[in-house]
Design a protein around this motif. Structure first.
Motif, short mmCIF file in Angstrom:
data_model
loop_
_atom_site.label_atom_id
_atom_site.label_comp_id
_atom_site.label_asym_id
_atom_site.label_seq_id
_atom_site.Cartn_x
_atom_site.Cartn_y
_atom_site.Cartn_z
N SER A 120 0.85 -1.20 0.00
CA SER A 120 0.00 0.00 0.00
C SER A 120 0.88 1.25 0.00
CB SER A 120 -0.95 -0.01 1.20
OG SER A 120 -0.19 -0.12 2.38
N GLN A 121 2.18 1.07 -0.01
CA GLN A 121 3.10 2.22 -0.05
C GLN A 121 3.20 2.76 -1.47
OE1 GLN A 121 6.55 0.11 1.53
NE2 GLN A 121 6.43 1.34 3.37
N PRO A 122 3.51 4.07 -1.61
CA PRO A 122 3.68 4.63 -2.96
C PRO A 122 5.02 4.19 -3.55
CG PRO A 122 4.11 6.30 -1.29
CD PRO A 122 3.68 5.07 -0.55
N PRO A 123 5.17 4.33 -4.86
CA PRO A 123 6.45 3.94 -5.47
C PRO A 123 7.58 4.89 -5.05
CG PRO A 123 5.06 5.03 -7.09
CD PRO A 123 4.22 4.86 -5.86
N ARG A 124 8.82 4.39 -5.12
CA ARG A 124 9.98 5.24 -4.80
C ARG A 124 10.52 5.93 -6.02
NH1 ARG A 124 12.65 0.10 -2.29
NH2 ARG A 124 11.22 -0.67 -3.88
N PHE A 125 10.05 5.58 -7.20
CA PHE A 125 10.67 6.09 -8.43
C PHE A 125 9.84 7.16 -9.11
CE2 PHE A 125 7.83 3.82 -11.25
CZ PHE A 125 7.43 2.72 -10.49
N ALA A 126 8.67 7.50 -8.58
CA ALA A 126 7.85 8.52 -9.21
C ALA A 126 7.02 9.20 -8.13
CB ALA A 126 6.92 7.90 -10.26
N ALA A 127 6.83 10.51 -8.26
CA ALA A 127 6.03 11.25 -7.28
C ALA A 127 4.57 11.21 -7.73
CB ALA A 127 6.53 12.69 -7.18
N VAL A 128 3.87 10.18 -7.31
CA VAL A 128 2.49 9.97 -7.75
C VAL A 128 1.66 9.49 -6.56
CG1 VAL A 128 2.96 9.40 -10.19
CG2 VAL A 128 3.13 7.61 -8.45
N ASP A 129 0.34 9.62 -6.68
CA ASP A 129 -0.56 9.08 -5.65
C ASP A 129 -1.05 7.73 -6.12
OD1 ASP A 129 -0.46 11.30 -3.93
OD2 ASP A 129 -1.84 12.38 -5.25
N SER A 130 -0.76 6.69 -5.32
CA SER A 130 -1.17 5.36 -5.75
C SER A 130 -2.15 4.75 -4.77
CB SER A 130 0.05 4.45 -5.92
OG SER A 130 0.72 4.33 -4.69
N TYR A 190 2.19 0.10 -10.06
CA TYR A 190 1.44 0.89 -9.08
C TYR A 190 0.22 1.50 -9.77
CZ TYR A 190 5.39 0.39 -5.95
OH TYR A 190 6.36 -0.13 -5.14
N PHE A 191 -0.94 1.20 -9.19
CA PHE A 191 -2.21 1.69 -9.74
C PHE A 191 -2.48 3.06 -9.13
CE2 PHE A 191 -2.25 -2.91 -9.80
CZ PHE A 191 -2.76 -3.21 -11.06
N LEU A 192 -2.69 4.06 -9.96
CA LEU A 192 -2.75 5.44 -9.49
C LEU A 192 -4.18 5.91 -9.21
CD1 LEU A 192 -0.04 7.02 -11.81
CD2 LEU A 192 0.22 5.71 -9.69
N THR A 193 -4.28 6.95 -8.38
CA THR A 193 -5.60 7.48 -8.04
C THR A 193 -6.30 8.03 -9.29
OG1 THR A 193 -4.54 9.52 -7.38
CG2 THR A 193 -5.08 8.01 -5.62
N ALA A 194 -5.53 8.47 -10.27
CA ALA A 194 -6.15 8.96 -11.52
C ALA A 194 -6.93 7.84 -12.21
CB ALA A 194 -5.07 9.50 -12.46
N MET A 195 -6.44 6.62 -12.10
CA MET A 195 -7.16 5.47 -12.68
C MET A 195 -8.43 5.20 -11.88
SD MET A 195 -5.73 1.61 -13.08
CE MET A 195 -6.86 0.22 -13.09
#
Ligand SMILES: C=C(O[C@@H]1C=C(C(=O)O)C=C[C@H]1O)C(=O)O
Length: 179
Positions: free
Chosen positions: A135-145, A165-170
């Motif tokens: 449930s942690q966000p990725p370390r390689f991109a500044a995104v909301d997952s 990582y499935f993003l909140t935009a999806m």
């Protein structure tokens, strides 16, 4: 060269252990084992699918990646980071890591913006290991997952650790719950 030794350790759980915390709509995405590229194209309902290449380089894997691949942390690895976009909006970000010593002759660096999944799922000898979830966000991109998952693919002597990582935009676009 960047060693990435200060990066936080990601916590991964077997997918079934994460099931109680996951809504059914997300379970259907996260626990699926066929091509995510194909699923995204179908769910996009006519939106234009594109793999945006964020970074491709040779260097060290994160500690948990090296462990998952069964390689030492000082072994060089091929690393590829992409955003899987629908109509230009990233829905998924993915990072794939493979031991460099296994990559010779595989032409991985020539993939460019073609989907790794479209190529992988055409390989008749492809094997996929168990899925793990975070449930942690990725370390390689500044995104909301919402959720992240990883599994190891094996083909012709090559092991690839694919993390998606499935993003909140999806979630917003498909009216999925936050978790
Ligand atoms: C593994 C797949 O490939 C997708 C494409 C990727 C790429 O092009 O780098 C990375 C991860 C995936 O989500 C898939 O479609 O299931």
């Amino acid at each position: 060269m960047q060693t990435q030794s200060c990066a936080p350790i990601a916590r991964w759980l077997p997918v079934t252990a994460a099931r109680p915390a996951m809504s059914l709509p997300w379970w259907r995405w996260v626990a699926s084992t066929d091509s995510l590229t194909a699923r995204l194209i179908a769910a996009g309902e006519g939106r234009k699918f594109r793999v945006r290449l964020l970074r491709q380089s040779i260097g060290f894997a994160f500690a948990d990646e090296a462990m998952a691949l069964g390689i030492g942390q000082r072994r060089y690895a091929w690393r590829r980071e992409v955003a899987l976009c629908l109509d230009g909006t990233p829905w998924v970000v993915a990072r794939t890591v493979a031991p460099l010593a296994q990559c010779r002759g595989q032409r991985l660096e020539q993939l460019g913006e073609r989907s790794l999944g479209s190529w992988l799922f055409q390989q008749p000898d492809l094997k996929r290991g168990p899925l793990e979830v975070t449930s942690q966000p990725p370390r390689f991109a500044a995104v909301d997952s919402c959720w992240g998952r990883r599994s190891r693919f094996q083909h012709a002597g090559l092991s690839l650790l694919v993390q998606e990582y499935f993003l909140t935009a999806m979630a917003d676009a498909l009216a999925l719950p936050s978790r």
